[in-house]
Design an enzyme around this catalytic site. Structure first.
Site, mmCIF file in Angstrom:
data_model
loop_
_atom_site.group_PDB
_atom_site.id
_atom_site.type_symbol
_atom_site.label_atom_id
_atom_site.label_comp_id
_atom_site.label_asym_id
_atom_site.label_seq_id
_atom_site.Cartn_x
_atom_site.Cartn_y
_atom_site.Cartn_z
ATOM 1 N N ASN A 1 -13.188 -35.717 -9.141
ATOM 2 C CA ASN A 1 -14.037 -35.066 -8.267
ATOM 3 C C ASN A 1 -15.408 -34.861 -9.029
ATOM 4 O O ASN A 1 -15.552 -35.313 -10.123
ATOM 5 C CB ASN A 1 -13.327 -33.654 -7.915
ATOM 6 C CG ASN A 1 -13.032 -32.990 -8.986
ATOM 7 O OD1 ASN A 1 -13.987 -32.581 -10.229
ATOM 8 N ND2 ASN A 1 -11.742 -32.733 -9.482
ATOM 9 N N ASP B 1 -5.826 -32.208 -7.138
ATOM 10 C CA ASP B 1 -4.357 -31.789 -6.422
ATOM 11 C C ASP B 1 -3.298 -33.021 -6.304
ATOM 12 O O ASP B 1 -2.495 -32.703 -6.156
ATOM 13 C CB ASP B 1 -4.828 -31.202 -4.935
ATOM 14 C CG ASP B 1 -5.490 -29.788 -5.245
ATOM 15 O OD1 ASP B 1 -5.206 -29.381 -6.237
ATOM 16 O OD2 ASP B 1 -6.606 -29.485 -4.456
ATOM 17 N N PHE C 1 -10.399 -20.064 -10.906
ATOM 18 C CA PHE C 1 -11.536 -20.286 -10.307
ATOM 19 C C PHE C 1 -11.286 -20.808 -8.679
ATOM 20 O O PHE C 1 -10.077 -21.361 -8.582
ATOM 21 C CB PHE C 1 -12.374 -21.523 -10.963
ATOM 22 C CG PHE C 1 -13.403 -20.995 -12.121
ATOM 23 C CD1 PHE C 1 -12.837 -20.151 -13.141
ATOM 24 C CD2 PHE C 1 -14.787 -20.901 -11.708
ATOM 25 C CE1 PHE C 1 -13.821 -19.585 -14.045
ATOM 26 C CE2 PHE C 1 -15.679 -20.227 -12.709
ATOM 27 C CZ PHE C 1 -15.057 -19.947 -13.809
ATOM 28 N N LYS D 1 -1.520 -17.151 -6.553
ATOM 29 C CA LYS D 1 -1.242 -17.603 -7.969
ATOM 30 C C LYS D 1 -0.963 -16.349 -9.024
ATOM 31 O O LYS D 1 -0.715 -16.617 -10.190
ATOM 32 C CB LYS D 1 -2.324 -18.662 -8.241
ATOM 33 C CG LYS D 1 -2.672 -19.448 -7.434
ATOM 34 C CD LYS D 1 -3.338 -20.541 -7.908
ATOM 35 C CE LYS D 1 -3.909 -21.591 -6.904
ATOM 36 N NZ LYS D 1 -4.318 -22.788 -7.439
#
Ligand code: CTP
Length: 406
Positions: free
Chosen positions: A210, A279, A324, A342
């Site tokens: 990415n 991911d 983040f 999370k």
């Protein structure tokens, strides 16, 4: 405003070939709008002329203890009174020895002896001189006096040898100066930060990744170090200089990042996951380059472990966990969801579509979301954003998180 703007630097230059590098340091300081006054030893003037330093600093250079010019009388006392920090660079073995023994036989040594401000020593010399027990003992003495040491670097030396003793890079010395002017509110904290993208190999030539540059994570590492923390940075593939004083663990894939983080996290007081972890990864990495056959190519992807979610479900009591969220829509909603799911203390949400807040830019505009409030920050440099994130984490610690150390 940059960190050293307006700071008054008393810059001592001594007789080493590295004096020419000091000229560049003065230039960098002046560019940052620091106020630089140079004091040279007699030997320094054999390598670079005072004219060079007066031209670069914009101020007259001092070198004579017995100068009777009215504004220079008592210079050995007044120079440090009128400064915020003394920086001795390069510091030769001779100067280090004289400072260690409290000698007052020239203007620089006397000014340092009279100084009641922080003193930063940047040694530069041949490896044998540096490692000689006499020099090592002298450096230990300076550390005992509370002086700050900028460790010399390693590499080719002017004498033709290779080894330790090169004058440190300016960026390293700059970090030491910045930390002197920074409240040490993270002192004693062990902090793990992740940064950058991960790469998931597809075949020997290709990978999925990415656009993360790692700039935000690196800014977090630099600023935490300046505030006194012991920082470990786990970084994916990025093109950024190593942050001085930070332990750097380089990884490539999400699985390697997960391993590094799981190894380190249990002993950490604070974990900040700013990395853009892939991911998904290809189900298998082909042994050979995938060739064009037929019309298209179907990729089978499998999910990578969610490192942050795993940390969140195995938290050590008192550990502060920060995530983040890079979002393109419903920023607040997504931030809240990830904070809850999370099991985080804080999440930093940013807009990846903004021209000045997205990937690979120097600025960011984030919202800090914790269990109680959402705090939008203005558009700031990534370093200033990082400092605001630490400010919030320090508040969380003061409010009872990380009890073990408060
Ligand atoms: N993260 C992680 N491991 C992953 C994916 C993400 O540790 N495999 C962390 C990131 O470092 C970040 C946070 O989770 O701190 C949120 O990452 P983000 O990509 O925004 O969210 P995801 O959970 O992956 O959700 P989605 O991609 O669906 O938005």
């Amino acid at each position: 405003m940059t960190g050293l703007q307006g700071k008054r630097i008393l810059f001592g230059v001594t007789g080493s070939i590295a004096a020419y590098k000091a000229a560049d340091w003065v230039r960098s300081l002046v560019k940052e709008e620091a106020l630089v006054t140079v004091v040279m030893t007699g030997a320094a003037g054999r390598f670079v002329t005072p004219l060079t330093f007066s031209a670069l600093s914009g101020n007259p250079v001092h070198h004579d203890m017995f100068d009777e010019t009215p504004d220079r009388v008592m210079a050995h006392i007044n120079l440090s009174r009128e400064s915020d920090v003394v920086l001795v660079a390069p510091a030769t073995a001779q100067t280090i020895s004289r400072l260690a023994h409290g000698m007052a036989d020239d203007l620089l040594a006397t000014a340092v002896l009279a100084a009641r401000i922080p003193v930063v020593i940047c040694p530069a010399m041949n490896t044998s001189m540096l490692t000689h027990p006499a020099t090592a003992a002298n450096i230990d003495r300076l550390l005992d006096y509370g002086y700050h040491l900028v460790q010399p670097g390693s590499g080719d030396l002017a004498c033709g040898e290779t080894g330790d003793g090169r004058l440190a890079d300016w960026e390293v010395a700059r970090e030491t100066l910045l930390s002197i002017f920074q409240t040490q509110d993270l002192k004693g904290r062990r902090i793990l930060i992740t940064a950058g993208p991960t790469r998931e190999p597809l075949d020997p030539a290709r990978f999925l990744s990415n656009r993360s540059s790692g700039k935000m994570g690196y800014a977090l590492a630099r600023t935490a170090r300046r505030r006194g923390a012991e920082v470990t940075l786990v970084a994916g593939p990025v093109h950024l200089p190593d942050p001085p004083g930070v332990e750097l663990v380089r990884v490539t894939t999400a699985a390697e990042m997960a391993q590094a983080v799981f190894d380190q996290a249990p002993s950490m007081d604070i974990v900040v996951k700013s990395a853009a972890v892939a991911d998904f990864k290809p189900m298998a990495c082909a042994d050979h380059k995938i060739k064009k056959t037929g019309q298209g190519l179907q990729l089978d992807l499998v999910k990578n472990v969610d490192i942050l979610a795993t940390l969140g479900s195995n938290r050590r009591p008192g550990q502060v966990l920060v995530g983040f969220a890079a979002e393109s829509r419903d920023h607040a909603g997504e931030g809240q969801r990830k904070l809850r799911e999370k099991n985080l203390d804080l999440i930093v949400v940013n807009d990846i579509l903004g021209a000045r807040t997205g990937f690979d830019v120097e600025t960011n505009q984030v919202t800090l979301i914790d269990r109680e409030a959402a705090t939008p920050l203005p558009l700031l440099s990534k370093e200033a954003t990082a400092d605001r994130i630490w400010d919030r984490i320090v508040q969380l610690l003061a409010a009872g998180f990380g009890d073990a150390l408060v």
